[in-house]
Design a protein around this motif. Structure first.
Motif, PDB file in Angstrom:
ATOM      1  N   LEU A  62       0.372  -1.177  -0.080  1.00 30.51           N
ATOM      2  CA  LEU A  62      -0.362   0.079  -0.030  1.00 30.51           C
ATOM      3  C   LEU A  62       0.988   1.325   0.255  1.00 30.51           C
ATOM      4  CD1 LEU A  62      -2.942  -1.240   2.224  1.00 30.51           C
ATOM      5  CD2 LEU A  62      -3.100  -1.093   0.392  1.00 30.51           C
ATOM      6  N   PHE A  63       1.881   0.848   0.599  1.00 22.92           N
ATOM      7  CA  PHE A  63       2.740   2.030   0.415  1.00 22.92           C
ATOM      8  C   PHE A  63       4.368   1.852   0.131  1.00 22.92           C
ATOM      9  CE2 PHE A  63      -0.612   3.588   3.457  1.00 22.92           C
ATOM     10  CZ  PHE A  63      -1.342   4.661   3.117  1.00 22.92           C
ATOM     11  N   HIS A  64       4.839   3.412  -0.045  1.00 26.40           N
ATOM     12  CA  HIS A  64       6.530   3.313  -0.624  1.00 26.40           C
ATOM     13  C   HIS A  64       7.209   3.358   0.594  1.00 26.40           C
ATOM     14  CE1 HIS A  64       6.473   0.672  -4.536  1.00 26.40           C
ATOM     15  NE2 HIS A  64       5.705   2.757  -5.005  1.00 26.40           N
ATOM     16  N   ARG A  65       8.017   3.013   1.242  1.00 30.08           N
ATOM     17  CA  ARG A  65       8.516   3.614   2.557  1.00 30.08           C
ATOM     18  C   ARG A  65      10.133   4.640   1.923  1.00 30.08           C
ATOM     19  NH1 ARG A  65       4.971  -0.521   3.285  1.00 30.08           N
ATOM     20  NH2 ARG A  65       4.517  -0.274   5.629  1.00 30.08           N
ATOM     21  N   THR A  66       9.855   6.069   2.438  1.00 27.46           N
ATOM     22  CA  THR A  66      11.309   7.105   1.820  1.00 27.46           C
ATOM     23  C   THR A  66      11.446   7.476   2.698  1.00 27.46           C
ATOM     24  OG1 THR A  66       9.203   8.920   1.775  1.00 27.46           O
ATOM     25  CG2 THR A  66       9.710   7.239   0.333  1.00 27.46           C
ATOM     26  N   ASN A  67      12.756   8.315   2.483  1.00 30.43           N
ATOM     27  CA  ASN A  67      13.152   9.083   3.265  1.00 30.43           C
ATOM     28  C   ASN A  67      12.400  10.347   4.421  1.00 30.43           C
ATOM     29  OD1 ASN A  67      15.455   7.350   3.886  1.00 30.43           O
ATOM     30  ND2 ASN A  67      16.937   8.414   2.234  1.00 30.43           N
ATOM     31  N   ARG A  68      12.294  10.989   3.902  1.00 32.59           N
ATOM     32  CA  ARG A  68      10.500  11.782   4.016  1.00 32.59           C
ATOM     33  C   ARG A  68       9.508  11.019   4.529  1.00 32.59           C
ATOM     34  NH1 ARG A  68      11.389  16.230  -0.304  1.00 32.59           N
ATOM     35  NH2 ARG A  68      14.300  16.424  -0.025  1.00 32.59           N
ATOM     36  N   GLY A  69       8.617   9.803   4.381  1.00 33.92           N
ATOM     37  CA  GLY A  69       8.122   8.926   4.751  1.00 33.92           C
ATOM     38  C   GLY A  69       7.188   8.004   4.610  1.00 33.92           C
ATOM     39  N   VAL A  70       5.859   8.345   4.108  1.00 31.88           N
ATOM     40  CA  VAL A  70       5.548   7.231   2.872  1.00 31.88           C
ATOM     41  C   VAL A  70       4.579   7.851   2.150  1.00 31.88           C
ATOM     42  CG1 VAL A  70       5.553   5.507   4.571  1.00 31.88           C
ATOM     43  CG2 VAL A  70       3.374   6.341   4.729  1.00 31.88           C
ATOM     44  N   VAL A  71       4.897   7.278   0.693  1.00 31.33           N
ATOM     45  CA  VAL A  71       4.077   7.156  -0.170  1.00 31.33           C
ATOM     46  C   VAL A  71       3.049   6.479  -1.119  1.00 31.33           C
ATOM     47  CG1 VAL A  71       4.367   8.569  -2.303  1.00 31.33           C
ATOM     48  CG2 VAL A  71       5.885   9.062  -1.344  1.00 31.33           C
ATOM     49  N   PRO A  72       2.015   6.600  -1.323  1.00 32.61           N
ATOM     50  CA  PRO A  72       0.979   4.991  -1.301  1.00 32.61           C
ATOM     51  C   PRO A  72       1.376   5.155  -3.108  1.00 32.61           C
ATOM     52  CG  PRO A  72      -0.596   7.353  -0.858  1.00 32.61           C
ATOM     53  CD  PRO A  72       1.122   7.909  -0.936  1.00 32.61           C
ATOM     54  N   THR A  73       1.329   3.921  -2.654  1.00 34.35           N
ATOM     55  CA  THR A  73       1.701   2.633  -3.978  1.00 34.35           C
ATOM     56  C   THR A  73      -0.365   3.587  -5.074  1.00 34.35           C
ATOM     57  OG1 THR A  73       0.769   0.874  -3.443  1.00 34.35           O
ATOM     58  CG2 THR A  73       2.882   1.108  -2.963  1.00 34.35           C
ATOM     59  N   PRO A  74      -0.217   2.988  -6.271  1.00 36.08           N
ATOM     60  CA  PRO A  74      -1.196   2.342  -7.293  1.00 36.08           C
ATOM     61  C   PRO A  74      -2.434   1.999  -6.009  1.00 36.08           C
ATOM     62  CG  PRO A  74       0.115   2.502  -8.613  1.00 36.08           C
ATOM     63  CD  PRO A  74       1.557   2.711  -7.458  1.00 36.08           C
ATOM     64  N   PHE A  75      -1.959   0.616  -5.653  1.00 31.69           N
ATOM     65  CA  PHE A  75      -2.826   0.191  -4.379  1.00 31.69           C
ATOM     66  C   PHE A  75      -3.202   0.905  -3.577  1.00 31.69           C
ATOM     67  CE2 PHE A  75       0.130  -3.057  -6.362  1.00 31.69           C
ATOM     68  CZ  PHE A  75      -0.598  -3.991  -7.271  1.00 31.69           C
ATOM     69  N   GLY A  76      -2.246   1.632  -2.912  1.00 29.21           N
ATOM     70  CA  GLY A  76      -2.777   2.623  -1.562  1.00 29.21           C
ATOM     71  C   GLY A  76      -3.379   3.573  -2.140  1.00 29.21           C
ATOM     72  N   GLU A  77      -3.341   3.716  -3.249  1.00 31.95           N
ATOM     73  CA  GLU A  77      -4.508   5.359  -3.961  1.00 31.95           C
ATOM     74  C   GLU A  77      -5.828   4.913  -3.566  1.00 31.95           C
ATOM     75  OE1 GLU A  77      -2.017   6.661  -7.068  1.00 31.95           O
ATOM     76  OE2 GLU A  77      -0.506   7.381  -5.968  1.00 31.95           O
ATOM     77  N   ALA A  78      -5.649   3.915  -4.063  1.00 34.22           N
ATOM     78  CA  ALA A  78      -7.075   3.066  -4.896  1.00 34.22           C
ATOM     79  C   ALA A  78      -7.730   2.928  -3.951  1.00 34.22           C
ATOM     80  CB  ALA A  78      -6.861   1.404  -5.983  1.00 34.22           C
ATOM     81  N   LEU A  79      -7.487   1.960  -2.457  1.00 37.49           N
ATOM     82  CA  LEU A  79      -8.104   1.796  -1.734  1.00 37.49           C
ATOM     83  C   LEU A  79      -7.936   3.370  -0.641  1.00 37.49           C
ATOM     84  CD1 LEU A  79      -8.816  -0.516   0.145  1.00 37.49           C
ATOM     85  CD2 LEU A  79      -6.636  -1.019   1.479  1.00 37.49           C
ATOM     86  N   ILE A  80      -7.414   3.405  -0.468  1.00 35.08           N
ATOM     87  CA  ILE A  80      -7.873   5.026   0.396  1.00 35.08           C
ATOM     88  C   ILE A  80      -8.781   6.039  -0.759  1.00 35.08           C
ATOM     89  CG2 ILE A  80      -6.868   8.170   0.395  1.00 35.08           C
ATOM     90  CD1 ILE A  80      -4.021   6.521   0.716  1.00 35.08           C
ATOM     91  N   ARG A  81      -8.823   5.691  -2.053  1.00 31.92           N
ATOM     92  CA  ARG A  81     -10.421   6.209  -2.092  1.00 31.92           C
ATOM     93  C   ARG A  81     -11.396   5.160  -2.122  1.00 31.92           C
ATOM     94  NH1 ARG A  81      -8.792   5.590  -7.493  1.00 31.92           N
ATOM     95  NH2 ARG A  81      -9.853   4.139  -7.477  1.00 31.92           N
ATOM     96  N   HIS A  82     -11.500   4.311  -1.798  1.00 28.39           N
ATOM     97  CA  HIS A  82     -12.682   3.929  -1.697  1.00 28.39           C
ATOM     98  C   HIS A  82     -12.322   3.730  -0.322  1.00 28.39           C
ATOM     99  CE1 HIS A  82     -13.731   1.241  -5.540  1.00 28.39           C
ATOM    100  NE2 HIS A  82     -12.334   1.423  -5.363  1.00 28.39           N
TER     101      HIS A  82
END
Length: 314
Positions: A62-82
């Protein structure tokens, strides 16, 4: 494929909790699990586990982990929208029950673009109120860039106006009601008022009121200006407010573009003037959009029917 889908649906129905979805939406908004956990008053380890449980249950990252935090993957964006849609539906259900408790006969939230705000939508609302005088109707004005995302997430039930030509079609049903043309207008004291057969050269010396930059009409106008030798108006104001535009056109030597139906009443009363320049772009369908897989409430269905009826009378 079918077996995997059935397995995921079964797990979601038996294990998914609203708190997990609330956390998911919060992480998407903050881009940070710690801040989202603080908002929901849970520990960061608990929040991390809730996200991991969601990833296991839905079998996606659902998320990519980065040094600044997390960014939604396309799967994460879809589930967030729903997730947002689920919470919007719950809020709408609670509001509708409260309306019924207060004696209202339902609720509908409709977004309107300029092309529908002067005649089509008011006429449809009058028809609904005639049959359902206690229905609660909320009107939200804006552009497609604002209204369509709100429609997709369930914050708005219907959007009425110029149908988008290439964006926002995914997951939406778009119903054409009629075709609209664009007219060039000025105030009655403008030097071009009353002149016919104008070419663009006659318009060059004057300032313009421009549609917002995110609209299709603005993109078409900018392309036309480029075609006409990279023309830049001597004065360029950007406004979506009809009342502001109307007053400025009456007091300044400006040119504006409006849907014909929007300007028709002011042109008939001579508060504004349609100048004799044929706008070579901007014609397009006006209609209503709603979620493809979302069921409208009875009040929403009544407004949709009234829009069809109002359009047929125009």
């Amino acid at each position: 494929m079918a077996a995997r889908l059935a397995r995921i649906v079964d797990r979601a129905l038996s294990r998914l909790k609203f708190k997990q979805l609330r956390l998911l939406v919060a992480v998407g908004e903050h881009g940070n699990i710690q801040n989202a956990a603080r908002q929901l008053n849970v520990s960061q380890p608990a929040a991390t586990k809730m996200i991991k449980d969601l990833e296991v249950d839905f079998e996606v990252q659902l998320f990519h982990r980065t040094n600044r935090g997390v960014v939604p993957t396309p799967f994460g964006e879809a589930l967030i929208r729903h997730g947002k849609l689920i919470f919007a539906q719950i809020s709408n259900a609670a509001q509708e029950l409260d309306d019924l408790n207060e004696g209202s006969s339902g609720r509908v939230i409709v977004g309107t673009l300029l092309a529908a705000s002067s005649h089509l939508l008011p006429s449809a609302i009058e028809k609904v109120l005639k049959d359902r005088p206690k229905v609660a109707i909320k009107v939200v004005e804006g552009t497609n860039e604002v209204l369509m995302p709100a429609l997709r997430t369930g914050e708005i039930d219907l959007v009425v106006g110029r149908l988008p030509t290439h964006r926002h079609r995914s997951e939406l049903s778009q119903i054409k009601l009629f075709d609209e043309s664009i007219v060039a207008i000025t105030g009655p004291k403008h030097p071009l008022a009353g002149r016919q057969g104008l070419g663009f050269e006659a318009l060059r010396p004057f300032g313009w009121i421009l549609p917002p930059i995110e609209t299709s009409l603005r993109r078409q106008l900018d392309q036309y200006f480029l075609k006409m030798g990279q023309y830049a108006p001597p004065v360029a104001l950007e406004s979506v407010s009809y009342l502001t535009n109307r007053t400025l056109l009456q007091s300044q030597d400006l040119i504006g573009l409006m849907p014909a139906q929007v300007a028709a009443q002011d042109i008939a009363s001579e508060a504004l003037v349609q100048i004799g320049w044929t706008v070579p772009f901007g014609a397009g369908p006006v209609g209503v959009s709603h979620r493809l897989h979302g069921q409208l409430s009875p009040a929403g269905e009544a407004l949709l029917d009234a829009l069809h009826e109002a359009a047929s009378e125009m």
